[in-house]
Design an enzyme around this catalytic site. Structure first.
Site, PDB file in Angstrom:
ATOM      1  N   ARG A 100       0.828  -0.879  -0.413  1.00  0.00           N
ATOM      2  CA  ARG A 100       0.144  -0.298   0.001  1.00  0.00           C
ATOM      3  C   ARG A 100       0.735   1.124  -0.076  1.00  0.00           C
ATOM      4  NH1 ARG A 100      -5.282   1.421   3.230  1.00  0.00           N
ATOM      5  NH2 ARG A 100      -6.365   0.351   1.293  1.00  0.00           N
ATOM      6  N   HIS A 127      -6.480   0.737  -6.881  1.00  0.00           N
ATOM      7  CA  HIS A 127      -7.089   0.412  -6.073  1.00  0.00           C
ATOM      8  C   HIS A 127      -8.291  -1.252  -6.562  1.00  0.00           C
ATOM      9  CE1 HIS A 127      -7.569  -0.706  -1.958  1.00  0.00           C
ATOM     10  NE2 HIS A 127      -8.533  -0.136  -1.354  1.00  0.00           N
ATOM     11  N   GLN A 130     -10.099  -3.676  -4.282  1.00  0.00           N
ATOM     12  CA  GLN A 130     -10.982  -3.485  -4.103  1.00  0.00           C
ATOM     13  C   GLN A 130     -12.460  -3.352  -5.181  1.00  0.00           C
ATOM     14  OE1 GLN A 130     -11.813  -1.657  -1.754  1.00  0.00           O
ATOM     15  NE2 GLN A 130     -14.554  -2.256  -2.590  1.00  0.00           N
ATOM     16  N   ASP A 222     -17.280   6.894  -3.050  1.00  0.00           N
ATOM     17  CA  ASP A 222     -15.622   7.180  -1.981  1.00  0.00           C
ATOM     18  C   ASP A 222     -16.128   8.413  -1.507  1.00  0.00           C
ATOM     19  OD1 ASP A 222     -13.676   6.327  -0.541  1.00  0.00           O
ATOM     20  OD2 ASP A 222     -12.216   6.290  -2.660  1.00  0.00           O
ATOM     21  N   CYS A 262     -16.559   1.588  -0.614  1.00  0.00           N
ATOM     22  CA  CYS A 262     -15.063   1.412  -0.718  1.00  0.00           C
ATOM     23  C   CYS A 262     -15.208   1.195   0.803  1.00  0.00           C
ATOM     24  CB  CYS A 262     -14.351   1.655  -0.960  1.00  0.00           C
ATOM     25  SG  CYS A 262     -13.649   2.841  -0.984  1.00  0.00           S
ATOM     26  N   ARG A 290     -13.762  -8.449   0.393  1.00  0.00           N
ATOM     27  CA  ARG A 290     -12.946  -8.516   0.134  1.00  0.00           C
ATOM     28  C   ARG A 290     -12.119  -9.769   0.383  1.00  0.00           C
ATOM     29  NH1 ARG A 290     -11.238  -3.203   0.414  1.00  0.00           N
ATOM     30  NH2 ARG A 290      -7.875  -3.997  -0.280  1.00  0.00           N
TER      31      ARG A 290
HETATM   32  N1   CP Z   1     -11.761  -0.339   1.658  1.00  0.00           N
HETATM   33  C1   CP Z   1     -10.048  -0.160   1.651  1.00  0.00           C
HETATM   34  O1   CP Z   1      -9.317  -0.431   1.252  1.00  0.00           O
HETATM   35  O2   CP Z   1     -10.015  -0.312   3.292  1.00  0.00           O
HETATM   36  P1   CP Z   1      -8.780  -0.549   3.911  1.00  0.00           P
HETATM   37  O3   CP Z   1      -8.649   1.447   3.909  1.00  0.00           O
HETATM   38  O4   CP Z   1      -9.074  -0.044   5.225  1.00  0.00           O
HETATM   39  O5   CP Z   1      -7.959  -1.109   3.688  1.00  0.00           O
HETATM   40  N1  NVA Z   2      -9.678   6.698  -1.886  1.00  0.00           N
HETATM   41  C1  NVA Z   2      -9.274   5.669  -0.795  1.00  0.00           C
HETATM   42  C2  NVA Z   2      -9.857   4.758  -0.734  1.00  0.00           C
HETATM   43  C3  NVA Z   2      -9.964   4.191   1.137  1.00  0.00           C
HETATM   44  C4  NVA Z   2      -9.675   2.897   0.592  1.00  0.00           C
HETATM   45  C5  NVA Z   2      -8.502   6.450  -0.346  1.00  0.00           C
HETATM   46  O1  NVA Z   2      -7.097   6.139  -1.170  1.00  0.00           O
HETATM   47  O2  NVA Z   2      -7.789   7.450   0.495  1.00  0.00           O
END
Ligand code: CP
Ligand code: NVA
Length: 306
Positions: A100, A127, A130, A222, A262, A290
Site C-alpha cells: 500500500r 485499488h 477493491q 468514495d 469501499c 474483500r
Molecule cells: N476499502 C479499503 O481499502 O479499506 P481500508 O483502507 O480500510 O483497507
Molecule cells: N480513495 C481512498 C480509498 C480508501 C480505501 C483513499 O485512497 O484513501
C-alpha cells in the site's frame, strides 16, 4: 499472472475465473486450505488500513500460511531503505508481498525488484483488490455485470480508476459524475473509454450527479479526500457538496439499486448516514467480499513468479 498492480494485469478470462473462484471461496470457507502452508505474506503498508490489512491477514491464515504486517514506521520506505532493497530482501523470506503505497511508481518498483508476486493493496492510482470485490458484490446481486448500469459519484480517484477497468472488462456501463477539476486521470480515462467500447459497454462522464444516477442499478461513492490529501479536505468538502449520495439522489436510481462504498465512509460528506445505513446499502457485504476476492487472488498469484 505474476503481479497484480491494476485490474488489467488480469485478462478478462482470468478476471472472470477469479470471480467464480471468489464465489466458491465464499460458499466454502475451507477451500484452498493448506495451499499456502509454510508460506508467509508480507504486507508493506505506508498508509492506514482496516479492510485490506485484516482481510489479507485472515486470507493468508485460512490458506494455511501466515501474514506479517509492516507499517509505515517499520520500513520507512525510501527513507530508511529504498524499495529495491526491501523488495529483494522480503522475496528471500515470503511467498508474496501486498503493498500500500503513496505513488503508484513505488508499487511498480516493488513488482520490478521482487522475485515473488506483488499485489497492489492501494496506490495513488489504483485499488484493484477493491474492484474485484466490487465486481463480486454486483454479480451476487444481479447475477451478471454485463449490461448493468453503475453510477460513480464523487472524486476521480484510485477506486474509480479500478472500477473503470473492472466494469469495462466485464461489460458493465459506467457513468461517472465528478466536479470538472476532479475528473479521473486523463490517460486512464482515454484507455477506459476504448476498453468499454471493445467489451460492448460504455464509460461516460457527467457534470451533474443526477444525470448519472437516473435509472442506475448501482450507486457508488468514495471519500472526497483520499489518504495523503487530508490537507485539501476543507476545500474539497465545499466543491464536492452537490456530489453527495443522499435520499434525493437515491430516488432517481432504479428501484432495485444497490449502494456501494469501499469504506471508510464519511457520513454527511460523500454519503448520508441514512443512505449508508439504509435498506439499499450493501457496503458490509462489499467489505466481506474483500476477503473472498483476495483469497481467490492469492490462490491465482502465489507461486506464479520466477
Ligand atoms: N476499502 C479499503 O481499502 O479499506 P481500508 O483502507 O480500510 O483497507
Ligand atoms: N480513495 C481512498 C480509498 C480508501 C480505501 C483513499 O485512497 O484513501
Amino acid at each position: 499472472m505474476r503481479d497484480l498492480l491494476r485490474v488489467t494485469d488480469l485478462s478478462p478470462d482470468e478476471l472472470a475465473s477469479c470471480l467464480r473462484l471468489a464465489a466458491r471461496c465464499k460458499r466454502s470457507p475451507t477451500l484452498g486450505r493448506g495451499i499456502f502452508a509454510d508460506k508467509a505474506l508480507a504486507l508493506v503498508f505506508q498508509k492506514p488500513s482496516v479492510r485490506t490489512r485484516v482481510s489479507f491477514e485472515v486470507a493468508a491464515v485460512q490458506l494455511g500460511g501466515t501474514a506479517i504486517y509492516l507499517g509505515p514506521d517499520d520500513i520507512q520506505l525510501n527513507h530508511r531503505e529504498p524499495v529495491q532493497d526491501v523488495a529483494r530482501t522480503l522475496s528471500r523470506y515470503v511467498g508474496g508481498i501486498v503493498v500500500r503505497t503513496f505513488g503508484h511508481e513505488d508499487a511498480e518498483a516493488f513488482a520490478q525488484w521482487a522475485s515473488v508476486p506483488v499485489i497492489n493493496g492501494l496506490s495513488a492510482l489504483h485499488h484493484p483488490c477493491q474492484a474485484v470485490a466490487d465486481a463480486l458484490t454486483i454479480h451476487e446481486r444481479f447475477g451478471r455485470l454485463r449490461g448493468v448500469t453503475v453510477a460513480y459519484v464523487g472524486d476521480g480517484n484510485n477506486v474509480l480508476h479500478s472500477l473503470m477497468e473492472v466494469c469495462g472488462m466485464l461489460g458493465a456501463h459506467l457513468r461517472v459524475a465528478t466536479p470538472p477539476r476532479y475528473r479521473p486521470d486523463r490517460a486512464l480515462w482515454t484507455e477506459g473509454v476504448a476498453r468499454a467500447k471493445r467489451h460492448g459497454a460504455t464509460l461516460v462522464w457527467y457534470d451533474d450527479p443526477r444525470d448519472a444516477a437516473r435509472g442506475a442499478q448501482v450507486l457508488y461513492t468514495d471519500v472526497w479526500a483520499s489518504m495523503g490529501q487530508e490537507h485539501e479536505r476543507a476545500v474539497r468538502v465545499k466543491i464536492f457538496r452537490p456530489f453527495q449520495i443522499n435520499a434525493g439522489l437515491l430516488k432517481l436510481a432504479a428501484r432495485d439499486v444497490i449502494v456501494l462504498h469501499c469504506l471508510p465512509a464519511h457520513r454527511g460528506e460523500e454519503v448520508t448516514g441514512e443512505v449508508v445505513e439504509g435498506p439499499r446499502s450493501v457496503v458490509f457485504d462489499q467489505a466481506e467480499n474483500r476477503l473472498h476476492a483476495q483469497k481467490a487472488l492469492l490462490m491465482m498469484v502465489l507461486g506464479a513468479k520466477r
